[in-house]
Design a protein around this motif. Structure first.
Motif: not given
Length: 193
Positions: A104-105, A133-143
């Motif tokens: 998240t940071t 976690i990456a799927t949710i956090v970064l995936g939501s940002q298009g990464t």
């Protein structure tokens, strides 16, 4: 009681919307950037830094992003410099307090840099939770992430309970912008909730 029920329904509706959008954003990111554009290393173990530095030897065009506790950053920098990684290629971030905040940071930084695909380096026993976690956090940002696991010494995979807890915290971050890290009594100085 009715007000609480409405709030729960609203949160569930928002979570459903985000959950529906994430796979689409990941697919678009992977299509637009099929090859990783950076290396992201989760802190907490010197072996990960050494592995990432060696991995970088065959990916020298990529920058390395490290998320760790602030007090580990100097030691991390020394490891990378020892392996010949130029300081200009390093992005060391000490804001994380746990695995969820590792992501998240830096999610905003990755989006600002237009990083749509990154290598994710962490220990093999930690990878399942980190990927969730990456799927949710970064995936939501298009990464999207491509996992690269560091072999550990007979460490069993993390529990499903930890994965579900941090998956929930990741969704909490999507909805509220907060991770709930302040509920961890070991992190008294962290202001999150």
């Amino acid at each position: 009681m009715r007000r609480k029920l409405k709030l729960v329904k609203l949160i569930l509706a928002i979570a459903f919307i985000f959950t529906s959008i994430i796979p689409v954003r990941i697919a678009i990111a992977f299509h637009q950037a099929p090859v990783p554009q950076a290396i992201f290393v989760l802190g907490g173990a010197a072996e990960r830094m050494g592995f990432a530095a060696q991995f970088w030897q065959s990916h020298q065009n990529l920058d390395i992003w490290v998320s760790d506790f602030a007090w580990n950053l100097d030691a991390n920098r020394r490891i990378f410099l020892k392996f010949g990684v130029p300081d200009a290629k390093l992005h060391l971030d000490g804001r994380a307090t746990d695995t969820v905040t590792n992501f998240t940071t830096l999610a905003g930084n990755f989006a600002d840099q237009r990083l749509q695909h990154i290598y994710l380096i962490t220990s093999d026993y930690h990878m399942r939770r980190a990927q969730a976690i990456a799927t949710i956090v970064l995936g939501s940002q298009g990464t999207v992430v491509t996992p690269v696991a560091v072999a550990s010494r007979n460490q069993p995979p993390e529990s499903l309970v930890r994965l579900l807890r941090d998956g929930g915290r990741s969704f909490l971050w999507l909805v509220t912008g907060r991770t709930g890290a302040s509920f961890n009594s070991r992190l008294k100085s962290h202001r999150d909730f």
